[in-house]
Design an enzyme around this catalytic site. Structure first.
Site, PDB file in Angstrom:
ATOM      1  N   GLU A   3       3.025   9.472   4.485  1.00  0.00           N
ATOM      2  CA  GLU A   3       2.337   8.871   5.621  1.00  0.00           C
ATOM      3  C   GLU A   3       0.895   9.368   5.705  1.00  0.00           C
ATOM      4  OE1 GLU A   3       3.956   8.999   9.893  1.00  0.00           O
ATOM      5  OE2 GLU A   3       2.415  10.561   9.850  1.00  0.00           O
TER       6      GLU A   3
ATOM      7  N   ASP B  29       6.996   2.710   5.739  1.00  0.00           N
ATOM      8  CA  ASP B  29       5.725   2.466   6.423  1.00  0.00           C
ATOM      9  C   ASP B  29       4.560   3.025   5.615  1.00  0.00           C
ATOM     10  OD1 ASP B  29       6.539   5.113   6.988  1.00  0.00           O
ATOM     11  OD2 ASP B  29       5.406   5.157   8.860  1.00  0.00           O
TER      12      ASP B  29
END
Length: 374
Positions: free
Chosen positions: A46, A107
Site C-alpha cells: 500500500e 487495493d
C-alpha cells in the site's frame, strides 16, 4: 494558515509540493522504501503504491523509479509482470528483513497498476504501461471473483477472504472508482466495469445507516445474496463490525473522483451520515458501529484530510474548510508533517486530500489522471 479550496487552472509549471518533500525526507529511505514508523518500521505494498502515485503527481520520476525498483525486487520476486507484490515486508523474529506475509493486497495492486499505466502515458514511456497492464491482468486473474447472484467484484487479496462456500468478505474502500473506470476504458474485456458496479450494493446494503463500513460480507445461495456489515477478515478479532480506518478512504475516493464517473453521484447521496455528523461536531469520528453510534469520537488528523474532498463533493464547503483548518492546526513545524507522531497513514490521507484541494491532480470521468505539470 488556511489553504483555500478551489479548482485552479492547470498549467505546465509544477510548483513545489512541501508535504511530498517532507514525506520523502521522513518516511521514504534512499532506496525507495516507504517506512511505517508506527508499525515496527515495516513496509507495505500500500505504502509503495501510494508513493508511486504521489511521485507521478509531483512529476518526480527519479523517486518513482526508486519506489518501483525497490518494490519489484523486494516484494515481487524481481518481476511485477509475474508476481503480485507481497503486502508486508519488515523485520522477522530472527532479525532479518524480508517479506513477512507474501499474500497480495488488491487495493495496493490496483493503485500500483494504475500509476504505472498513467506514468506510461504522461511520461511517454511504454515500459511503465506494459508493466502496469501486466499487473492489472494479474489482479483480474487472481483477485477478481464472481459471486453467484451478486456478480463480479474484487477480493481484498487472492486468498483468505472466502471463509466458506457461501460467504465472501469484501472491503469497499478497495474499489476506487477512478481507477476502475480507467481500467474499464483501456481494458474493456476485463472485469473492471462489473467490479465498479458492485460498489453500489456494497455501500447501499453493507453500510451502517449512512456510514461506510470497513468490511462487508456477501453471503449467497446462488440466487439471492445477503449483504451485511462484517467483522474484520483474515484472522483479525473485532467484536463488532465498524466503520473506521478502512472506511475513511471510501469518503476520500468518492470525493476526489470526477462526479460524472459511474455511480459516484448516487453513492455520495447514499452516505449522508458523515456529513450530518460533521455539521454538529468539530472532529471526525474514528469509529462508528452498525447502528451509527460513535465508538470513538477522536478521529486523527488524516481523517479530517480524507473528509475534505467528500464534504466539498456533497456541497458542504464550509465544513470542508473547517476540516482543512483542523488539519493545518496539527502541522508539526519541526518535520512539516501532520500530527505529533507524524503517523504514516495520516500523511498518506493528507497527501491525497491536499494534493487534490490544491489542484495538483484531478481524475476525469473515465479515470484519466490530469496533473498540474502537464
Amino acid at each position: 494558515m488556511l489553504l483555500l479550496l478551489y479548482v485552479p487552472s492547470f498549467c505546465h509549471a509544477q510548483p513545489a509540493w512541501p508535504l511530498w518533500e517532507n514525506y520523502n525526507r521522513v518516511i521514504i529511505d534512499q532506496q525507495g522504501r516507504v517506512i511505517d514508523h508506527s508499525a515496527q518500521d515495516r513496509t507495505t505494498s500500500e505504502g509503495q503504491s501510494y508513493a508511486m502515485f504521489f511521485a507521478l503527481v509531483a512529476n518526480d520520476r527519479a523517486r518513482f523509479d526508486k519506489l518501483l525498483h525497490w518494490t519489484e525486487v523486494n516484494l515481487a520476486g524481481g518481476d511485477l509482470t509475474q508476481h503480485l507484490p507481497a503486502w508486508n515486508w519488515g523485520k522477522a523474529p530472527d532479525g532479518s528483513w524480508k517479506v513477512l506475509d507474501a499474500h497480495p493486497a488488491s487495493d495496493a495492486d490496483l493503485w500500483m497498476a494504475y500509476s504505472l499505466i498513467e506514468a506510461g502515458r504522461l511520461w511517454h514511456d511504454s515500459h511503465y504501461d506494459r508493466l502496469g497492464t501486466a499487473l492489472a491482468a494479474q489482479v483480474a486473474q487472481y483477485e477478481a471473483v464472481f459471486i453467484p447472484g451478486f456478480g463480479t467484484t474484487l477480493l481484498p487479496g487472492s486468498s483468505g477472504f472466502h471463509p466458506d462456500d457461501r460467504t465472501w468478505i469484501l472491503n469497499p474502500c478497495y474499489l476506487q472508482p477512478s481507477i476502475l473506470a480507467r481500467l474499464a476504458k483501456i481494458m474493456p474485456n476485463g472485469p473492471w466495469a462489473s467490479i465498479l458496479s458492485s460498489l453500489t450494493p456494497l455501500l447501499t446494503l453493507g453500510s451502517s445507516v449512512g456510514y461506510a463500513m470497513d468490511w462487508v460480507a456477501v453471503s449467497s445461495n446462488g440466487v439471492h445474496p445477503s449483504i451485511t456489515p462484517a467483522q474484520q477478515a483474515a484472522g483479525d478479532t473485532v467484536a463488532t463490525p465498524v466503520g473506521g480506518y478502512e472506511a475513511i478512504r471510501v469518503y476520500l475516493w468518492l470525493g476526489i473522483a470526477d462526479p460524472d464517473t459511474q455511480n459516484v453521484r448516487s453513492l455520495l447521496v447514499r452516505l449522508p451520515a458523515m456529513a450530518t455528523y460533521m455539521s454538529l461536531h468539530p472532529n471526525p469520528p474514528q469509529q462508528v458501529d452498525v447502528q451509527g453510534k460513535v465508538i470513538n469520537a477522536n478521529g486523527p488528523p488524516g481523517f479530517s484530510a480524507a473528509l475534505i474532498p467528500y464534504l466539498q463533493a456533497v456541497g458542504k464547503g464550509s465544513l470542508a474548510r473547517e476540516q482543512m483548518e483542523r488539519l493545518t492546526s496539527t502541522l508539526n513545524p519541526t518535520n512539516g508533517l501532520y500530527g505529533k507522531s507524524a503517523d504514516y497513514y495520516d500523511q498518506n490521507l493528507a497527501l491525497f486530500a491536499t494534493g487534490w484541494s490544491e489542484g495538483r491532480y484531478r481524475f476525469d470521468r473515465e479515470g484519466r489522471l490530469r496533473v498540474k505539470w502537464k
